[in-house]
Scaffold this active site. Structure first.
Site, PDB file in Angstrom:
ATOM      1  N   VAL A 192       0.975  -1.312  -0.188  1.00 45.98           N
ATOM      2  CA  VAL A 192       0.243  -0.104  -0.156  1.00 45.98           C
ATOM      3  C   VAL A 192       0.718   1.528   0.136  1.00 45.98           C
ATOM      4  CG1 VAL A 192      -1.916   1.153   0.616  1.00 45.98           C
ATOM      5  CG2 VAL A 192      -1.167  -1.262   1.175  1.00 45.98           C
ATOM      6  N   LYS A 215      -6.899  -1.978   9.799  1.00 48.75           N
ATOM      7  CA  LYS A 215      -7.919  -2.492  10.575  1.00 48.75           C
ATOM      8  C   LYS A 215      -7.628  -2.589  12.377  1.00 48.75           C
ATOM      9  CE  LYS A 215      -5.886  -5.024   7.136  1.00 48.75           C
ATOM     10  NZ  LYS A 215      -6.116  -4.613   6.312  1.00 48.75           N
ATOM     11  N   GLU A 231     -10.330   4.913   5.847  1.00 47.37           N
ATOM     12  CA  GLU A 231     -11.339   4.054   4.534  1.00 47.37           C
ATOM     13  C   GLU A 231     -10.098   3.089   4.470  1.00 47.37           C
ATOM     14  OE1 GLU A 231     -14.190   5.419   3.671  1.00 47.37           O
ATOM     15  OE2 GLU A 231     -14.055   3.469   2.536  1.00 47.37           O
ATOM     16  N   GLU A 247      -0.427 -13.985   2.613  1.00 46.02           N
ATOM     17  CA  GLU A 247       0.449 -13.815   2.674  1.00 46.02           C
ATOM     18  C   GLU A 247       1.696 -15.195   3.304  1.00 46.02           C
ATOM     19  OE1 GLU A 247       1.467 -11.623   4.113  1.00 46.02           O
ATOM     20  OE2 GLU A 247      -0.215  -9.847   3.537  1.00 46.02           O
ATOM     21  N   ASP A 268      -8.973 -10.898   9.636  1.00 47.41           N
ATOM     22  CA  ASP A 268      -8.859  -9.697   9.061  1.00 47.41           C
ATOM     23  C   ASP A 268     -10.336  -9.507   9.049  1.00 47.41           C
ATOM     24  OD1 ASP A 268      -7.355  -7.875   6.999  1.00 47.41           O
ATOM     25  OD2 ASP A 268      -9.576  -8.816   6.006  1.00 47.41           O
ATOM     26  N   LYS A 284     -12.459  -5.514  10.106  1.00 45.40           N
ATOM     27  CA  LYS A 284     -13.134  -5.177   9.366  1.00 45.40           C
ATOM     28  C   LYS A 284     -15.217  -4.560   9.662  1.00 45.40           C
ATOM     29  CE  LYS A 284     -10.238  -6.047   5.575  1.00 45.40           C
ATOM     30  NZ  LYS A 284     -10.172  -7.160   4.652  1.00 45.40           N
ATOM     31  N   GLY A 303      -4.865  -4.467  -2.278  1.00 43.96           N
ATOM     32  CA  GLY A 303      -4.190  -4.368  -3.617  1.00 43.96           C
ATOM     33  C   GLY A 303      -3.542  -3.016  -3.855  1.00 43.96           C
TER      34      GLY A 303
HETATM   35  N1  HSE Z   1      -5.759  -9.736   3.757  1.00 44.33           N
HETATM   36  C1  HSE Z   1      -6.811  -8.790   3.201  1.00 44.33           C
HETATM   37  C2  HSE Z   1      -7.565  -9.681   2.084  1.00 44.33           C
HETATM   38  C3  HSE Z   1      -6.609  -7.858   1.977  1.00 44.33           C
HETATM   39  O1  HSE Z   1      -6.935 -10.632   1.871  1.00 44.33           O
HETATM   40  O2  HSE Z   1      -8.866  -8.369   1.822  1.00 44.33           O
HETATM   41  C4  HSE Z   1      -6.489  -6.462   3.112  1.00 44.33           C
HETATM   42  O3  HSE Z   1      -6.997  -6.740   4.554  1.00 44.33           O
END
Ligand code: HSE
Length: 429
Positions: free
Chosen positions: A16, A106, A130, A191, A202, A206, A303
């Protein structure tokens, strides 16, 4: 500050960070309030690591906290990641110094959002995130700003691209979870340590952020019920498809008079439903408001380009002087929502059992469900070349989760049942 340049410090030069520096280099005229955004300091773990752009001309800081408090920057952009450690220390330092912070983190916002919001508001410094949710899709602004005039009742969607990619590939290629994950890691899509993604954490970060924004609460990540996709078998995907469903990792937040239920788990969506149609690494989200009705967002959740665009949008908000509470209401008035006991939630379910192929087994399973008050909606036994047993799969009508789990325990104890029954929820979408 219209007309003057805004000096940007960027900590974290991974995907990013690289995307942001590339964007700002490609768009030297990015000046939403008249003045340009100019990078005047960078920090990362390694200075010498090969990067797609030249950082040799940019002031370098070994310590992100020093960058965060440097008099050489007006805005601190945190792209380090992680709920604690250097990311948190640097964000706290920047806010304490009264500097606006833009972050894509996040985990930091989901786990420490309330205290950081209090700090930001006490200093009059914006804290914007955001890019933390759905990458390039403006979900945060949608919920925090555009829908503030509505009462949001529920949010549900696909918030992790890695899991969506893996599930899509499993179905398309007939390969196992482990095979597809291994390939995704080799190709750099997943990852090296995929736990945050495939474990559902993750997505839980969110949805916890969206729930806080939607329901006017502090984030309550600790209350999220989380199940990842590690246990999803190809057989489940195939049998779900035979019954007209596709398995997705669905993150949801529902408000009821009892409180809020935040969950992440593999769920079935009808094949024709937009969530089932969102394949590959796409993210997708339904928001249901009392007045607006249903809104659907879909797009790239990760991305370099999409996520950097979201970071740049927040930088633009800082530059234009937009001021609002970090969450839906001033931090001092926020409290964590009351979590609803998931066992009380009511919904439809998909159950798979591995059973001996002998007379009376289906009768015994359906009798046990009937005695518990669980109503079967559809039923399928699929002959397979498997000497160890035959899978039977069924979907139920809506039932309280506590009732369903008690019935499953009883079925697990039947002599003809060979393996732990598999429970997947049918998404309430
Ligand atoms: N690793 C996350 C995903 C993207 O696979 O959606 C970043 O939050």
């Amino acid at each position: 500050m219209a007309g003057q340049d805004w000096r940007i410090g960027v900590a974290g030069l991974g995907t990013v960070g690289a995307g942001l520096l590339t964007f700002l280099a490609d768009r030297p005229g990015f000046a939403p309030a008249g003045g340009r955004a100019v990078v005047t300091g960078v920090s990362a773990r390694s200075r010498s690591r090969p990067r797609p752009f030249d950082i040799s001309g940019l002031p370098w800081f070994d310590d992100p906290v020093a960058l965060a408090t440097s008099p050489q920057i007006d805005v601190f952009v945190e792209l380090i990641g992680g709920s604690d450690g250097p990311a948190k220390a640097a964000v706290e330092a920047a806010l304490s110094a009264g500097k606006p912070v833009v972050t894509a983190n996040k985990a930091l916002i989901a786990e420490h959002g309330a205290e950081l919001a209090a700090l930001a508001e006490s200093k009059g410094a914006p804290l914007l995130f955001e890019a933390a949710v759905m990458g390039g899709v403006p979900a945060v602004k949608m919920v925090r700003e555009a829908l503030v005039g509505d009462d949001i009742k529920s949010i549900a969607g696909i918030l992790n691209g890695t899991c969506n990619y893996i599930l899509t590939e499993m179905e398309a290629t007939g390969r196992s979870f482990a095979d597809v994950l291994g390939e995704a890691q080799r190709l750099g899509y997943a990852e090296a340590d995929p736990t945050m993604d495939v474990g559902g954490f993750d997505a839980a970060h969110k949805i916890s952020i969206l729930a806080a924004l939607a329901f006017g609460c502090a984030p309550n990540y600790a209350a999220a019920e989380i199940e990842g996709i590690e246990q999803v078998e190809l057989l489940d995907i195939q049998l779900a498809r035979d019954l007209g469903y596709r398995i997705k990792l669905v993150a949801s937040a529902d408000r009821s008079p009892d409180g809020v239920l935040v969950r992440v788990h593999p769920s079935l969506a009808p094949l024709a439903h937009p969530l089932a149609q969102a394949g590959g690494a796409l993210n997708a989200l339904f928001i249901e408001g009392a007045r607006v009705g249903r809104i659907f967002l879909q797009g790239p959740g990760a991305g370099a380009g999409p996520t950097a665009a979201a970071v740049a949008a927040d930088i633009a908000d800082v530059m234009t002087g937009a001021v609002r509470p970090v969450f839906q209401a001033p931090a001092a008035s926020l409290s964590p929502f009351t979590p609803v006991d998931p066992s009380k939630s009511v919904g439809r379910a998909f159950l798979r059992f591995l059973v001996k192929d002998e007379p009376g087994v289906i009768a015994a399973v359906s009798e046990t469900l009937a005695e518990a008050g669980v109503s079967i909606e559809s039923f399928l036994q699929k002959p397979v070349d498997n000497a160890d047993g035959v899978p039977i799969v069924l979907t139920t009508h809506a039932v309280a989760e506590s009732v369903l789990k008690a019935a499953i325990e009883r079925i697990a104890g039947l002599p003809a049942v060979l393996d732990r029954p598999r429970l997947l929820r049918i998404a309430r979408i």
